[in-house]
Design a protein around this motif. Structure first.
Motif, PDB file in Angstrom:
ATOM      1  N   ASP A 183      -4.348  -7.154   2.423  1.00 35.06           N
ATOM      2  CA  ASP A 183      -4.356  -5.713   2.205  1.00 35.06           C
ATOM      3  C   ASP A 183      -4.644  -5.380   0.755  1.00 35.06           C
ATOM      4  O   ASP A 183      -4.167  -6.052  -0.160  1.00 35.06           O
ATOM      5  N   LEU A 184      -5.411  -4.320   0.559  1.00 34.76           N
ATOM      6  CA  LEU A 184      -5.799  -3.877  -0.781  1.00 34.76           C
ATOM      7  C   LEU A 184      -5.232  -2.492  -1.032  1.00 34.76           C
ATOM      8  O   LEU A 184      -5.330  -1.614  -0.170  1.00 34.76           O
ATOM      9  N   VAL A 185      -4.663  -2.298  -2.213  1.00 34.08           N
ATOM     10  CA  VAL A 185      -4.138  -0.993  -2.618  1.00 34.08           C
ATOM     11  C   VAL A 185      -4.654  -0.690  -4.015  1.00 34.08           C
ATOM     12  O   VAL A 185      -4.584  -1.546  -4.907  1.00 34.08           O
ATOM     13  N   THR A 186      -5.171   0.513  -4.222  1.00 33.35           N
ATOM     14  CA  THR A 186      -5.682   0.884  -5.542  1.00 33.35           C
ATOM     15  C   THR A 186      -5.418   2.347  -5.850  1.00 33.35           C
ATOM     16  O   THR A 186      -5.345   3.180  -4.946  1.00 33.35           O
ATOM     17  N   ASP A 187      -5.281   2.632  -7.137  1.00 29.96           N
ATOM     18  CA  ASP A 187      -5.219   4.021  -7.600  1.00 29.96           C
ATOM     19  C   ASP A 187      -6.480   4.373  -8.390  1.00 29.96           C
ATOM     20  O   ASP A 187      -6.534   5.405  -9.051  1.00 29.96           O
ATOM     21  N   VAL A 193      -3.639  -6.785  -4.306  1.00 35.09           N
ATOM     22  CA  VAL A 193      -3.874  -7.436  -3.021  1.00 35.09           C
ATOM     23  C   VAL A 193      -2.543  -8.010  -2.554  1.00 35.09           C
ATOM     24  O   VAL A 193      -1.903  -8.782  -3.274  1.00 35.09           O
ATOM     25  N   SER A 194      -2.118  -7.606  -1.369  1.00 34.84           N
ATOM     26  CA  SER A 194      -0.825  -8.007  -0.819  1.00 34.84           C
ATOM     27  C   SER A 194      -1.049  -8.933   0.370  1.00 34.84           C
ATOM     28  O   SER A 194      -1.901  -8.668   1.229  1.00 34.84           O
ATOM     29  N   TYR A 195      -0.255 -10.007   0.419  1.00 34.06           N
ATOM     30  CA  TYR A 195      -0.442 -11.044   1.439  1.00 34.06           C
ATOM     31  C   TYR A 195       0.741 -11.091   2.398  1.00 34.06           C
ATOM     32  O   TYR A 195       1.861 -10.722   2.056  1.00 34.06           O
ATOM     33  N   GLY A 196       0.469 -11.597   3.591  1.00 34.52           N
ATOM     34  CA  GLY A 196       1.525 -11.754   4.587  1.00 34.52           C
ATOM     35  C   GLY A 196       1.101 -11.170   5.915  1.00 34.52           C
ATOM     36  O   GLY A 196      -0.050 -11.304   6.325  1.00 34.52           O
ATOM     37  N   GLY A 197       2.027 -10.496   6.588  1.00 30.65           N
ATOM     38  CA  GLY A 197       1.688  -9.891   7.871  1.00 30.65           C
ATOM     39  C   GLY A 197       1.672 -10.905   8.997  1.00 30.65           C
ATOM     40  O   GLY A 197       2.201 -12.011   8.880  1.00 30.65           O
ATOM     41  N   ASN A 271       7.270 -10.526  -2.789  1.00 28.20           N
ATOM     42  CA  ASN A 271       6.264 -11.031  -1.859  1.00 28.20           C
ATOM     43  C   ASN A 271       4.964 -11.346  -2.611  1.00 28.20           C
ATOM     44  O   ASN A 271       4.680 -10.770  -3.665  1.00 28.20           O
ATOM     45  N   SER A 272       4.184 -12.256  -2.062  1.00 31.93           N
ATOM     46  CA  SER A 272       2.942 -12.690  -2.706  1.00 31.93           C
ATOM     47  C   SER A 272       2.017 -11.500  -2.973  1.00 31.93           C
ATOM     48  O   SER A 272       1.679 -10.735  -2.062  1.00 31.93           O
ATOM     49  N   LEU A 273       1.601 -11.370  -4.242  1.00 34.89           N
ATOM     50  CA  LEU A 273       0.893 -10.175  -4.680  1.00 34.89           C
ATOM     51  C   LEU A 273       0.007 -10.496  -5.874  1.00 34.89           C
ATOM     52  O   LEU A 273       0.454 -11.133  -6.825  1.00 34.89           O
ATOM     53  N   ASP A 274      -1.248 -10.079  -5.813  1.00 36.22           N
ATOM     54  CA  ASP A 274      -2.156 -10.184  -6.951  1.00 36.22           C
ATOM     55  C   ASP A 274      -2.461  -8.785  -7.468  1.00 36.22           C
ATOM     56  O   ASP A 274      -2.753  -7.888  -6.674  1.00 36.22           O
ATOM     57  N   ILE A 275      -2.398  -8.608  -8.789  1.00 41.43           N
ATOM     58  CA  ILE A 275      -2.648  -7.299  -9.386  1.00 41.43           C
ATOM     59  C   ILE A 275      -3.622  -7.459 -10.551  1.00 41.43           C
ATOM     60  O   ILE A 275      -3.484  -8.379 -11.365  1.00 41.43           O
TER      61      ILE A 275
END
Length: 281
Positions: A183-187, A193-197, A271-275
């Motif tokens: 998943d990608l989230v941006t402002d 980028v968030s991982y899991g699910g 949780n695993s997260l790239d920023i």
């Protein structure tokens, strides 16, 4: 310079604030998924209220802390309700989430989604094809005039929706969450980028729709970017944990709600997260 620890701290604060205050985030949502939307909002600590009439929607817009508008299953009354309540939300400065389900299908859906451009949703949540198609409908970078949405499913990759997500976020001044395998989230200036699910999320109705409702809950307590990222991440945590305990989609849905309820602020923030900073305009 992006400060990941600061973002994680803000996510924890948002989770704790919601659980401490039980904020109401009303919804006008997909009738196919309304039960899961409400239960997910309750599980993370919010209060749910579902309406479809114009006067009731106006009441919720003014009384609640935020609102979610999902165009999944349209009723004729929505031609009056949706632009009216979006205008109220915009004029009163209340945060609201737009889920442009099945953008590109039908003239009423297209007309309503076009009207929303002026009311600048606080958070836009959709799959990759929906985000690309909405950017195209609004005449923004990264979008296409031809929708690649297959019913409610995406035929585009999350990475392929980056430019459209950034353009939408810059237009609204809020945040965009693109759901997919990752998943990608941006402002518009920061991208996460968030991982899991879980693969079971594709086998139940309403995983994406309910995510919009949960994003609205968090939007009552924090910035659009942190709200969208926190909602996305709690879904990844809960989905990953639920999958380990079940062997089918029916039991997964029940377990998923339980895991949303049980996830701590620390679980979500860690949780695993790239920023990273957005490297192009």
């Amino acid at each position: 310079m992006v400060n990941k620890q600061e973002i994680q701290s803000k996510m924890m604060q948002a989770v704790e604030a919601v659980r401490g205050t039980n904020p109401m985030a009303g919804s006008i949502t997909n009738t196919v998924t309304i039960n899961l939307v409400a239960n997910a909002q309750l599980a993370v600590g919010g209060s749910a209220a579902m309406v479809y009439l114009p006067d009731e929607a106006e009441f919720l817009a003014k009384a609640g802390g935020a609102m979610c508008i999902n165009v999944g299953t349209l009723l004729p009354i929505y031609e009056e309700t949706l632009p009216y309540v979006a205008k109220v939300l915009h004029e009163t400065g209340k945060p609201w989430v737009l889920d442009p389900v099945a953008v590109g299908i039908g003239s009423l859906r297209t007309k309503l989604l076009q009207q929303f451009k002026a009311y600048k949703p606080t958070i836009i949540r959709g799959n990759a094809s929906e985000i690309i198609a909405l950017a195209g409908l609004w005449g923004l970078d990264g979008g296409t005039e031809q929708s690649n949405v297959r019913g409610v499913d995406s035929t585009d990759s999350v990475s392929g929706a980056k430019a459209a997500a950034i353009a939408l976020a810059k237009w609204t001044g809020g945040a965009v969450a693109v759901s997919g395998e990752t998943d990608l989230v941006t402002d518009g200036s920061i991208m996460a980028v968030s991982y899991g699910g879980s693969h079971f999320m594709e086998k139940i109705t309403g995983a994406g729709c309910s995510l919009g409702g949960v994003a609205a809950v968090y939007a009552t307590a924090t910035s659009p970017f942190i709200a969208a990222l926190t909602a996305t991440t709690v879904y990844n945590v809960a989905g990953k944990r639920a999958e380990l305990k079940v062997d089918g989609p029916g039991s997964f849905q029940v377990q998923f709600i339980d895991e949303l309820y049980k996830a701590t602020a620390e679980d979500i923030a860690n949780n695993s997260l790239d920023i990273e900073e957005v490297s192009f305009l």
